[in-house]
Design an enzyme around this catalytic site. Structure first.
Site, PDB file in Angstrom:
ATOM      1  N   HIS A 154      45.315  49.215  30.240  1.00 51.70           N
ATOM      2  CA  HIS A 154      44.466  49.189  30.549  1.00 51.70           C
ATOM      3  C   HIS A 154      43.626  49.631  29.564  1.00 51.70           C
ATOM      4  O   HIS A 154      42.357  49.653  29.593  1.00 51.70           O
ATOM      5  CB  HIS A 154      44.994  49.439  32.025  1.00 51.70           C
ATOM      6  CG  HIS A 154      44.321  47.855  32.900  1.00 51.70           C
ATOM      7  ND1 HIS A 154      43.872  46.793  32.330  1.00 51.70           N
ATOM      8  CD2 HIS A 154      45.516  47.636  33.850  1.00 51.70           C
ATOM      9  CE1 HIS A 154      44.425  45.889  34.062  1.00 51.70           C
ATOM     10  NE2 HIS A 154      45.190  46.566  34.673  1.00 51.70           N
ATOM     11  N   GLY A 200      48.307  49.795  41.701  1.00 54.24           N
ATOM     12  CA  GLY A 200      47.608  50.727  40.223  1.00 54.24           C
ATOM     13  C   GLY A 200      46.895  50.024  39.843  1.00 54.24           C
ATOM     14  O   GLY A 200      46.322  49.053  40.636  1.00 54.24           O
ATOM     15  N   HIS A 237      51.792  48.652  32.651  1.00 55.42           N
ATOM     16  CA  HIS A 237      50.802  47.956  32.464  1.00 55.42           C
ATOM     17  C   HIS A 237      49.339  48.854  33.180  1.00 55.42           C
ATOM     18  O   HIS A 237      48.549  48.196  32.393  1.00 55.42           O
ATOM     19  CB  HIS A 237      51.325  47.404  33.954  1.00 55.42           C
ATOM     20  CG  HIS A 237      49.689  46.498  34.514  1.00 55.42           C
ATOM     21  ND1 HIS A 237      50.374  45.632  35.262  1.00 55.42           N
ATOM     22  CD2 HIS A 237      48.735  46.763  35.030  1.00 55.42           C
ATOM     23  CE1 HIS A 237      48.733  44.531  35.259  1.00 55.42           C
ATOM     24  NE2 HIS A 237      48.500  45.610  35.003  1.00 55.42           N
ATOM     25  N   GLU A 238      49.731  49.923  32.923  1.00 52.55           N
ATOM     26  CA  GLU A 238      47.812  50.076  33.520  1.00 52.55           C
ATOM     27  C   GLU A 238      47.876  50.847  32.061  1.00 52.55           C
ATOM     28  O   GLU A 238      46.357  50.511  31.761  1.00 52.55           O
ATOM     29  CB  GLU A 238      48.423  51.994  34.708  1.00 52.55           C
ATOM     30  CG  GLU A 238      48.946  50.838  36.009  1.00 52.55           C
ATOM     31  CD  GLU A 238      47.962  50.164  36.703  1.00 52.55           C
ATOM     32  OE1 GLU A 238      46.372  50.064  36.178  1.00 52.55           O
ATOM     33  OE2 GLU A 238      48.046  49.367  37.373  1.00 52.55           O
ATOM     34  N   GLN A 295      39.532  49.022  34.910  1.00 49.89           N
ATOM     35  CA  GLN A 295      39.137  47.795  36.098  1.00 49.89           C
ATOM     36  C   GLN A 295      37.886  48.316  37.109  1.00 49.89           C
ATOM     37  O   GLN A 295      36.957  47.097  37.905  1.00 49.89           O
ATOM     38  CB  GLN A 295      40.450  47.995  37.076  1.00 49.89           C
ATOM     39  CG  GLN A 295      42.251  47.958  35.908  1.00 49.89           C
ATOM     40  CD  GLN A 295      42.695  47.348  36.809  1.00 49.89           C
ATOM     41  OE1 GLN A 295      43.094  48.595  37.079  1.00 49.89           O
ATOM     42  NE2 GLN A 295      43.271  46.170  37.196  1.00 49.89           N
ATOM     43  N   CYS A 337      47.804  41.435  38.564  1.00 48.90           N
ATOM     44  CA  CYS A 337      47.294  42.580  38.488  1.00 48.90           C
ATOM     45  C   CYS A 337      45.826  42.717  39.267  1.00 48.90           C
ATOM     46  O   CYS A 337      45.189  41.417  39.124  1.00 48.90           O
ATOM     47  CB  CYS A 337      46.435  42.279  36.332  1.00 48.90           C
ATOM     48  SG  CYS A 337      45.351  43.604  35.567  1.00 48.90           S
ATOM     49  N   LEU A 338      44.595  42.932  39.386  1.00 43.49           N
ATOM     50  CA  LEU A 338      43.926  43.250  40.731  1.00 43.49           C
ATOM     51  C   LEU A 338      42.415  42.830  39.650  1.00 43.49           C
ATOM     52  O   LEU A 338      41.662  42.263  40.518  1.00 43.49           O
ATOM     53  CB  LEU A 338      43.392  45.063  41.182  1.00 43.49           C
ATOM     54  CG  LEU A 338      44.474  45.269  42.194  1.00 43.49           C
ATOM     55  CD1 LEU A 338      43.773  46.654  42.089  1.00 43.49           C
ATOM     56  CD2 LEU A 338      44.295  44.245  43.044  1.00 43.49           C
TER      57      LEU A 338
END
Ligand code: NI
Length: 169
Positions: free
Chosen positions: A140, A46, A136-137, A51, A94-95
């Protein structure tokens, strides 16, 4: 399509709230294509636009297993219409916080509304990994990272670890 740079903590851009998208047009679809390519290359499941430094309420996702065909998904201006009272823990990563994983507890099921790649409105129920990932996304989009759900000590440890890796790279 092009790869974009993924921002990592403690970059302050990640703390910004993203703005709603006005129209799903070719320019936005080009951004979503880039985001998907960037996510696959990372690799991740995701990615939110912030990001890659773009403060728009846009998410891409693919929850297919490696042996399955790709199942790209796009969420524009997603909203949560309903959350279950029951929660479930999941070991998240997370990236933007590479190589750090920790357990977060979130509502186990949610009902969503969003615009898809074509700009059509969709309502959908999510559970399991899909519910974890979309929550989660969506965090962000409000400048919230999964480590913000952890203790201050753990959060500081995670950021320290990422800074150390960035220096070593
Ligand atoms: Ni993330």
């Amino acid at each position: 399509m092009a790869l974009r740079e993924i921002l990592t903590v403690p970059n302050p851009v990640l703390k910004q709230a993203s703005k709603p998208v006005e129209t799903v047009d070719d320019e936005l679809r080009a951004l979503m294509d880039d985001m998907l390519e960037t996510m696959y290359a990372a690799p991740g499941i995701g990615l939110a636009a912030i990001q890659v430094g773009v403060p728009k309420r846009v998410i891409v996702m693919d929850l297919a297993r490696p042996e399955e065909d790709k199942q790209p998904r796009y969420f524009v201006n997603p909203e949560i219409l309903w959350r279950s009272d029951d929660t479930a823990p999941y070991e998240e990563g997370c990236l933007s916080v590479p190589e750090y994983y920790d357990e977060v507890e979130r509502p186990a099921r949610v009902k969503l509304r969003y615009l898809n790649y074509q700009g059509e409105q969709v309502e959908e129920d999510a559970e399991g990994l899909f519910a974890v990932c979309i929550q989660h996304e969506m965090d962000h989009l409000d400048g919230v990272l999964f480590i913000d759900h952890l203790s201050r000590l753990k959060r500081e440890q995670a950021i320290k670890k990422v800074k150390k890796q960035a220096k070593a790279a």
